[in-house]
Design a protein around this motif. Structure first.
Motif, mmCIF file in Angstrom:
data_model
loop_
_atom_site.group_PDB
_atom_site.id
_atom_site.type_symbol
_atom_site.label_atom_id
_atom_site.label_comp_id
_atom_site.label_asym_id
_atom_site.label_seq_id
_atom_site.Cartn_x
_atom_site.Cartn_y
_atom_site.Cartn_z
ATOM 1 N N PRO A 332 12.281 -16.249 28.019
ATOM 2 C CA PRO A 332 12.479 -15.323 26.896
ATOM 3 C C PRO A 332 13.927 -14.859 26.757
ATOM 4 O O PRO A 332 14.446 -14.726 25.652
ATOM 5 C CB PRO A 332 11.543 -14.161 27.230
ATOM 6 C CG PRO A 332 10.514 -14.730 28.127
ATOM 7 C CD PRO A 332 11.223 -15.783 28.927
ATOM 8 N N VAL A 333 14.580 -14.606 27.889
ATOM 9 C CA VAL A 333 15.969 -14.152 27.864
ATOM 10 C C VAL A 333 16.887 -15.265 27.381
ATOM 11 O O VAL A 333 17.780 -15.047 26.546
ATOM 12 C CB VAL A 333 16.403 -13.661 29.260
ATOM 13 C CG1 VAL A 333 17.908 -13.462 29.336
ATOM 14 C CG2 VAL A 333 15.686 -12.365 29.597
ATOM 15 N N ILE A 334 16.687 -16.478 27.890
ATOM 16 C CA ILE A 334 17.489 -17.610 27.441
ATOM 17 C C ILE A 334 17.302 -17.807 25.931
ATOM 18 O O ILE A 334 18.263 -18.015 25.183
ATOM 19 C CB ILE A 334 17.112 -18.894 28.196
ATOM 20 C CG1 ILE A 334 17.421 -18.744 29.695
ATOM 21 C CG2 ILE A 334 17.825 -20.097 27.609
ATOM 22 C CD1 ILE A 334 18.888 -18.624 30.019
ATOM 23 N N ALA A 335 16.056 -17.727 25.473
ATOM 24 C CA ALA A 335 15.778 -17.926 24.054
ATOM 25 C C ALA A 335 16.526 -16.917 23.199
ATOM 26 O O ALA A 335 17.167 -17.279 22.202
ATOM 27 C CB ALA A 335 14.278 -17.828 23.804
ATOM 28 N N HIS A 336 16.454 -15.642 23.571
ATOM 29 C CA HIS A 336 17.139 -14.638 22.758
ATOM 30 C C HIS A 336 18.653 -14.803 22.793
ATOM 31 O O HIS A 336 19.329 -14.751 21.754
ATOM 32 C CB HIS A 336 16.798 -13.221 23.206
ATOM 33 C CG HIS A 336 17.722 -12.206 22.602
ATOM 34 N ND1 HIS A 336 17.777 -11.979 21.249
ATOM 35 C CD2 HIS A 336 18.684 -11.420 23.168
ATOM 36 C CE1 HIS A 336 18.713 -11.076 20.994
ATOM 37 N NE2 HIS A 336 19.270 -10.729 22.134
ATOM 38 N N THR A 337 19.203 -14.999 23.987
ATOM 39 C CA THR A 337 20.658 -15.000 24.090
ATOM 40 C C THR A 337 21.286 -16.201 23.385
ATOM 41 O O THR A 337 22.349 -16.069 22.759
ATOM 42 C CB THR A 337 21.106 -14.955 25.567
ATOM 43 O OG1 THR A 337 20.497 -16.026 26.297
ATOM 44 C CG2 THR A 337 20.730 -13.628 26.209
ATOM 45 N N VAL A 338 20.650 -17.375 23.445
ATOM 46 C CA VAL A 338 21.242 -18.524 22.746
ATOM 47 C C VAL A 338 21.134 -18.333 21.235
ATOM 48 O O VAL A 338 22.064 -18.698 20.489
ATOM 49 C CB VAL A 338 20.608 -19.867 23.195
ATOM 50 C CG1 VAL A 338 20.878 -20.119 24.667
ATOM 51 C CG2 VAL A 338 19.130 -19.945 22.890
ATOM 52 N N HIS A 339 20.037 -17.754 20.754
ATOM 53 C CA HIS A 339 19.922 -17.497 19.313
ATOM 54 C C HIS A 339 20.933 -16.447 18.862
ATOM 55 O O HIS A 339 21.522 -16.568 17.780
ATOM 56 C CB HIS A 339 18.499 -17.060 18.969
ATOM 57 C CG HIS A 339 17.539 -18.198 18.837
ATOM 58 N ND1 HIS A 339 17.583 -19.097 17.792
ATOM 59 C CD2 HIS A 339 16.504 -18.600 19.624
ATOM 60 C CE1 HIS A 339 16.621 -19.997 17.931
ATOM 61 N NE2 HIS A 339 15.944 -19.713 19.038
#
Length: 469
Positions: A332-339
């Motif tokens: 979830p953190v990777i998903a948010h930060t890359v977006h």
């Protein structure tokens, strides 16, 4: 398993003697049979249950559930019952007349403190009376094994916390050397320094800095109910039996929120999650944790490194394995930060491929508080912790809470996106192999030099006397 526990001035020593058939090769193998911890509590100043539980947490990987755990110290019937009902261990040395350790009234909250982002954020939302306990790795005399872990940043973190008027006890221990593959024998071995000082400091809860992704298992790609967590199901009753109910203040907020806390709170200067960096404020920049924290810092501050810098960091052997895993750890953190990076105008090709793999940005719930987790903050601290958390992370709506419960990326068909990511990494290998080998050799050489210096200091006149005070 038989446990010999000796509390002498300045130190608690624990010796492990496995029973017949006990798995001494489990968890990397049992390399040593003794561990010790520095303490500032006089002998007979620690309740026997606290000593027995400390020893069990050191020996847990090598204990068979079918084999009773015996000890030269007997525990209370309450501790024996909790060990049996929680982790399913049989305590064979029980004193039927020993009363369990009561929860002090009034008491003081205690925190198992690492110096990482989540740990510092936890301290920031806990009462100012909270006492912290840091387990500091020290090599036993004669030990030749080296590690890339560097303890200096964590020690500096403790000093920063002290300068802000908070109480921190640093407990030296060689417990990580019990394992052949060095590291804590058990996730909760970090609790031992707190347990050994709980009576001296009248502690009434035991806290950890575990965020939403860990407590609800989202970092493994799916939701798991809190009631099934080891914090609650296995070890919750055990810690409660010694008067220390479990307290996880940041269990309902993500790493995005804990990062926001350390970027805005005065204690934030104490935070560094990397365990290889030589100084506070100087992470190694090579590990997967450093790569993820770089993205988190950008998402919180809006300031991003260049695309080439980010790609060079993620091309490293450990970070690339992190992104190629499916699901990605702490996805979830990777998903948010890359977006967020792409929304802010970032043009990294590899992060665009990661965004294709992870799907939509989960920000609507990731920046808020999953309030059912506040059940893991015992009274009388729940209202204060809740108030401080909600200043940074408002409560989720019922619909957002349901999104958390429904989170599961395990069944998604991501083969095309995964293949595109694999092909990019194949075309962009990590730094040249011999350079990595030389770098690792340098780091291990420095680690051995530190061990030698520490051994020499122990031989200085007066050092042994001070250690025994």
């Amino acid at each position: 398993m038989h446990l010999d526990i000796h509390h002498e001035p300045g130190r608690v020593r624990i010796a492990l003697t496995p029973g017949e058939g006990e798995p001494v090769t489990r968890k990397g193998g049992l390399a040593r049979h003794t561990a010790s911890f520095t303490v500032t509590v006089a002998p007979r100043g620690v309740h026997p249950d606290l000593l027995v539980l400390s020893a069990v947490l050191c020996a847990r990987p090598w204990i068979r559930r079918q084999t009773p755990v015996t000890s030269n110290l007997a525990g209370s019937p309450a501790l024996a019952a909790a060990l049996a009902s929680g982790p399913g261990l049989r305590l064979g040395s029980v004193d039927p007349t020993l009363a369990p350790r009561p929860r002090p009234e009034p008491g003081v909250p205690g925190l198992c403190f690492s110096g990482g982002t989540d740990s510092v954020a936890t301290l920031a939302v806990m009462p100012e009376s909270t006492r912290s306990y840091h387990l500091l790795q020290r090599a036993p005399e004669g030990e030749r094994r080296a590690t890339m872990f560097d303890t200096r940043a964590a020690q500096e973190s403790c000093e920063v916390v002290r300068r802000h008027g908070r109480r921190v006890d640093v407990v030296d221990s060689d417990v990580e050397y019990l394992r052949a593959s060095m590291g804590f024998p058990h996730d909760f071995t970090t609790a031992v320094p707190l347990l050994l000082h709980a009576d001296r400091d009248r502690l009434d809860v035991i806290a950890w800095g575990a965020p939403l992704e860990a407590t609800y298992r989202l970092q493994r790609g799916h939701y798991r109910d809190l009631a099934e967590s080891p914090f609650v199901a296995e070890w919750g009753p055990v810690f409660a039996a010694v008067g220390l109910p479990v307290c996880v203040p940041v269990a309902g907020v993500s790493e995005l929120v804990t990062s926001r806390i350390v970027h805005t709170h005065a204690l934030g200067a104490a935070a560094q999650s990397c365990v290889r960096g030589p100084r506070l404020g100087s992470p190694c920049g090579r590990c997967a944790k450093c790569a993820r924290k770089t993205l988190l810092a950008g998402a919180v501050t809006g300031r991003w490194p260049s695309a080439s810098t980010l790609e060079r960091q993620w091309r490293g052997a450990e970070p690339r394995a992190h992104l190629l895993a499916d699901p990605i750890k702490v996805e979830p953190v990777i998903a948010h930060t890359v977006h967020r990076y792409l929304t802010d105008g970032g043009d990294s090709t590899v992060l665009r491929l990661v965004a294709d793999k992870v799907g939509p940005d989960p920000l609507p719930w990731l920046s808020r508080s999953f309030d059912p987790a506040l059940e893991l903050v015992p009274q009388p601290y729940r209202d204060e912790v809740s108030d401080r958390l909600h200043r940074v992370a408002p409560s989720m709506s019922p619909a957002e809470e349901q999104v958390v419960r429904d989170y599961d990326v395990r069944g998604e068909d991501r083969r095309a996106a995964q293949q595109a990511l694999v092909e990019w990494f194949e075309a962009h290998p990590p730094q040249e192999r011999w350079s990595r080998i030389r770098g690792r050799a340098r780091r291990e050489s420095r680690a051995r030099a530190r061990l030698a210096r520490e051994a020499a200091r122990r031989l200085l006149p007066g050092t042994r006397a001070r250690a025994g005070q």
